[in-house]
Design a protein around this motif. Structure first.
Motif, mmCIF file in Angstrom:
data_model
loop_
_atom_site.group_PDB
_atom_site.id
_atom_site.type_symbol
_atom_site.label_atom_id
_atom_site.label_comp_id
_atom_site.label_asym_id
_atom_site.label_seq_id
_atom_site.Cartn_x
_atom_site.Cartn_y
_atom_site.Cartn_z
ATOM 1 N N ILE A 130 -4.553 -11.200 -1.034
ATOM 2 C CA ILE A 130 -5.139 -10.094 -1.801
ATOM 3 C C ILE A 130 -4.378 -9.940 -3.117
ATOM 4 N N PRO A 131 -5.063 -9.859 -4.256
ATOM 5 C CA PRO A 131 -4.374 -9.756 -5.551
ATOM 6 C C PRO A 131 -3.426 -8.571 -5.599
ATOM 7 N N PRO A 132 -2.242 -8.727 -6.193
ATOM 8 C CA PRO A 132 -1.262 -7.644 -6.254
ATOM 9 C C PRO A 132 -1.819 -6.356 -6.861
ATOM 10 N N ALA A 133 -2.722 -6.486 -7.818
ATOM 11 C CA ALA A 133 -3.263 -5.291 -8.463
ATOM 12 C C ALA A 133 -3.971 -4.382 -7.469
ATOM 13 N N GLN A 134 -4.512 -4.959 -6.407
ATOM 14 C CA GLN A 134 -5.186 -4.141 -5.397
ATOM 15 C C GLN A 134 -4.190 -3.221 -4.694
ATOM 16 N N HIS A 135 -2.966 -3.701 -4.508
ATOM 17 C CA HIS A 135 -1.956 -2.899 -3.820
ATOM 18 C C HIS A 135 -1.473 -1.733 -4.674
ATOM 19 N N ALA A 136 -1.672 -1.832 -5.977
ATOM 20 C CA ALA A 136 -1.176 -0.792 -6.880
ATOM 21 C C ALA A 136 -2.168 0.357 -7.069
ATOM 22 N N ARG A 137 -3.370 0.234 -6.525
ATOM 23 C CA ARG A 137 -4.373 1.285 -6.726
ATOM 24 C C ARG A 137 -3.991 2.546 -5.954
ATOM 25 N N ARG A 138 -4.236 3.687 -6.566
ATOM 26 C CA ARG A 138 -3.910 4.971 -5.937
ATOM 27 C C ARG A 138 -5.163 5.558 -5.298
ATOM 28 N N VAL A 139 -5.054 6.052 -4.087
ATOM 29 C CA VAL A 139 -6.171 6.685 -3.391
ATOM 30 C C VAL A 139 -6.312 8.111 -3.901
ATOM 31 N N GLU A 140 -7.493 8.444 -4.412
ATOM 32 C CA GLU A 140 -7.725 9.799 -4.911
ATOM 33 C C GLU A 140 -8.443 10.678 -3.901
ATOM 34 N N VAL A 141 -9.032 10.078 -2.884
ATOM 35 C CA VAL A 141 -9.630 10.856 -1.801
ATOM 36 C C VAL A 141 -8.510 11.624 -1.096
ATOM 37 N N PRO A 142 -8.717 12.882 -0.690
ATOM 38 C CA PRO A 142 -7.675 13.626 0.021
ATOM 39 C C PRO A 142 -7.126 12.822 1.197
ATOM 40 N N SER A 143 -5.790 12.712 1.239
ATOM 41 C CA SER A 143 -5.138 11.819 2.202
ATOM 42 C C SER A 143 -4.105 12.571 3.029
ATOM 43 N N GLY A 144 -4.046 12.220 4.308
ATOM 44 C CA GLY A 144 -3.030 12.748 5.198
ATOM 45 C C GLY A 144 -2.286 11.627 5.877
ATOM 46 N N PHE A 145 -1.036 11.879 6.203
ATOM 47 C CA PHE A 145 -0.200 10.878 6.857
ATOM 48 C C PHE A 145 0.515 11.501 8.043
ATOM 49 N N SER A 146 0.596 10.756 9.134
ATOM 50 C CA SER A 146 1.405 11.134 10.281
ATOM 51 C C SER A 146 2.577 10.174 10.379
ATOM 52 N N LEU A 147 3.788 10.724 10.448
ATOM 53 C CA LEU A 147 5.005 9.929 10.550
ATOM 54 C C LEU A 147 5.581 10.107 11.950
ATOM 55 N N PHE A 148 5.650 9.015 12.685
ATOM 56 C CA PHE A 148 6.179 9.044 14.041
ATOM 57 C C PHE A 148 7.556 8.391 14.059
ATOM 58 N N PRO A 149 8.474 8.907 14.850
ATOM 59 C CA PRO A 149 9.878 8.489 14.723
ATOM 60 C C PRO A 149 10.135 7.016 15.008
ATOM 61 N N VAL B 240 1.336 15.875 5.183
ATOM 62 C CA VAL B 240 2.246 14.938 5.836
ATOM 63 C C VAL B 240 2.800 15.632 7.069
ATOM 64 N N SER B 241 2.621 15.024 8.226
ATOM 65 C CA SER B 241 3.095 15.613 9.478
ATOM 66 C C SER B 241 4.131 14.692 10.105
ATOM 67 N N GLU B 242 5.279 15.257 10.456
ATOM 68 C CA GLU B 242 6.317 14.514 11.153
ATOM 69 C C GLU B 242 6.327 14.952 12.611
ATOM 70 N N LEU C 78 -5.592 14.874 13.952
ATOM 71 C CA LEU C 78 -6.861 14.582 13.287
ATOM 72 C C LEU C 78 -7.742 15.824 13.217
ATOM 73 N N ARG C 79 -7.767 16.611 14.269
ATOM 74 C CA ARG C 79 -8.571 17.841 14.231
ATOM 75 C C ARG C 79 -8.111 18.751 13.099
ATOM 76 N N GLU C 80 -6.800 18.942 12.989
ATOM 77 C CA GLU C 80 -6.275 19.850 11.968
ATOM 78 C C GLU C 80 -6.465 19.286 10.563
ATOM 79 N N PHE C 81 -6.206 17.999 10.399
ATOM 80 C CA PHE C 81 -6.317 17.429 9.061
ATOM 81 C C PHE C 81 -7.738 17.469 8.525
ATOM 82 N N PHE C 82 -8.705 17.108 9.353
ATOM 83 C CA PHE C 82 -10.078 17.012 8.858
ATOM 84 C C PHE C 82 -10.813 18.348 8.836
#
Length: 387
Positions: free
Chosen positions: A311-330, A350-352, A372-376
């Motif tokens: 995959i071209p490197p430029a694709q990795h540099a694109r920023r997602v503008e759609v509202p985004s959530g992340f879950s971080l598990f230890p 961001v949820s830890e 997922l219930r809370e985020f969406f």
């Protein structure tokens, strides 16, 4: 055309599997090596003995067949997927597509499907119900093995957008982990008018093309830590990216070898404290591995790393503008800091979490479903009613 799908494994196929397991020519191992040099041979011998003489695949297959499973052809690929309707009025259900990674399949989400489609039956708010779609990527699970080069994550995102349209969903949520995190990312990048929000379990191993001097200190520490992880633990990925067919010959022929390749990752990437069966039962482990064995998909699953590496490197540099959530598990592979997540996406949550690892939907299904219930929840009014 969308057709119902179920499996029925013949006795001859299972007899062959058991015979191969009993005939395994086990390697020697340094005394007290355990898992320090890869798969623990002593543990695998026990697991293989149970696989041959105790594991009840027909019972596991029957449980999988109780899910609403289908197949359809997308972009020349015959794709298997679960489509589970919400136990809720059509106007309130949010369509949600869940994308898996390696070394798994739709198996990753089997524990959370009912928690998402019928939250009221599991202590949640019935208004948080989802219509859940869980496809197997081409070359994984019960989707067909691609005849040629498998699609990369960008192409798979396009297939999933078409799948959701075929199911009647013009607007929907997306979530995923591992390779599925990348698929969900490209759904948001390339189909932003259709994806109401995107949730990712991880941001993958980071790719940064700018000047490190522009990064916050915690971002630089994150990149250094990810590079250290790749050096210590990333040999499997280097093999997948460069010479997948070499490993595929042995793994597709030896069920014990296949189990070694997969179970070592289940242990290393889960929150199990070194005991893989604290995160998964033996039946759960072997259901995942048996799907790979019966479908012969370890080769094409590994080959996806090769096409993703192109995959071209430029694709990795694109920023997602759609509202985004992340879950971080230890116990996940990498844990990006908030400045990094803000850099790569329009991060709104961001949820830890206290427990869980790379396979959190399977390890901690209640936690993952509630996340997922809370985020969406704020984005439900932006979706269209289900068909």
């Amino acid at each position: 055309m969308i057709e119902p799908f179920r499996t029925s494994t013949g006795s001859a196929v299972l007899d062959d599997l058991r015979a191969r397991l009993r005939a395994t020519r086990w390697p020697d191992a340094p005394e007290d090596a355990g898992w320090s040099q890869g798969a623990d041979v002593a543990y695998l011998r026990e697991l293989a003995a149970y696989w041959a003489d105790g594991f009840d695949w027909p019972a596991q297959e029957a449980a999988l067949n109780r899910l609403p499973r289908y197949r359809t052809t997308l972009g020349g690929h015959r794709v298997h997927f679960v489509h589970a309707r919400a136990n809720a009025p059509a106007a309130t259900a949010l369509p949600l597509i869940l994308s898996h990674g390696w070394p798994d399949s739709f198996w990753r989400y089997t524990k959370v499907i009912s928690l998402l489609t019928d939250p009221g039956a599991h202590g949640g708010d019935p208004a948080d119900a989802f219509d859940v779609v869980v496809p197997d990527m081409p070359g994984y699970g019960y989707s067909d093995r691609p005849a040629g080069t498998p699609p990369d994550t960008i192409a798979v995102a396009g297939l999933w957008a078409e799948l959701m349209r075929r199911l009647g969903y013009e607007r929907f949520g997306a979530a995923g982990g591992d390779i599925g995190s990348g698929v969900s990312r490209y759904l948001a990048l390339d189909h932003p008018g259709r994806v109401v929000a995107v949730h990712r379990m991880d941001a993958g191993l980071p790719v940064f093309l700018g000047d490190r001097a522009d990064l916050a200190p915690e971002e630089r520490d994150f990149l250094d830590g990810a590079a250290g992880w790749a050096a210590a633990e990333g040999a499997y990925a280097a093999m997948h990216r460069t010479k997948p067919q070499t490993a595929a010959v042995g793994l597709n022929d030896s069920p014990a070898g296949l189990a070694a390749w997969i179970v070592e990752k289940l242990r290393a990437w889960s929150d199990c404290g070194g005991d893989v069966e604290r995160a998964f039962t033996r039946d759960e482990i072997l259901t995942n591995v048996t799907i790979y064995w019966l479908t012969g998909t370890i080769g094409p699953a590994m080959r996806m790393y090769r096409v993703n590496g192109a995959i071209p490197p430029a694709q990795h540099a694109r920023r997602v503008e759609v509202p985004s959530g992340f879950s971080l598990f230890p116990a996940d592979l990498v844990r990006p800091p908030r400045p990094w997540l803000d850099r790569i996406a329009n991060t709104v949550r961001v949820s830890e979490h206290a427990r869980g690892g790379h396979f959190a939907p399977f390890e901690q299904p209640q936690v993952y479903a509630e996340e997922l219930r809370e985020f969406f929840r704020p984005y439900r009014s932006r979706s269209m009613s289900r068909p």
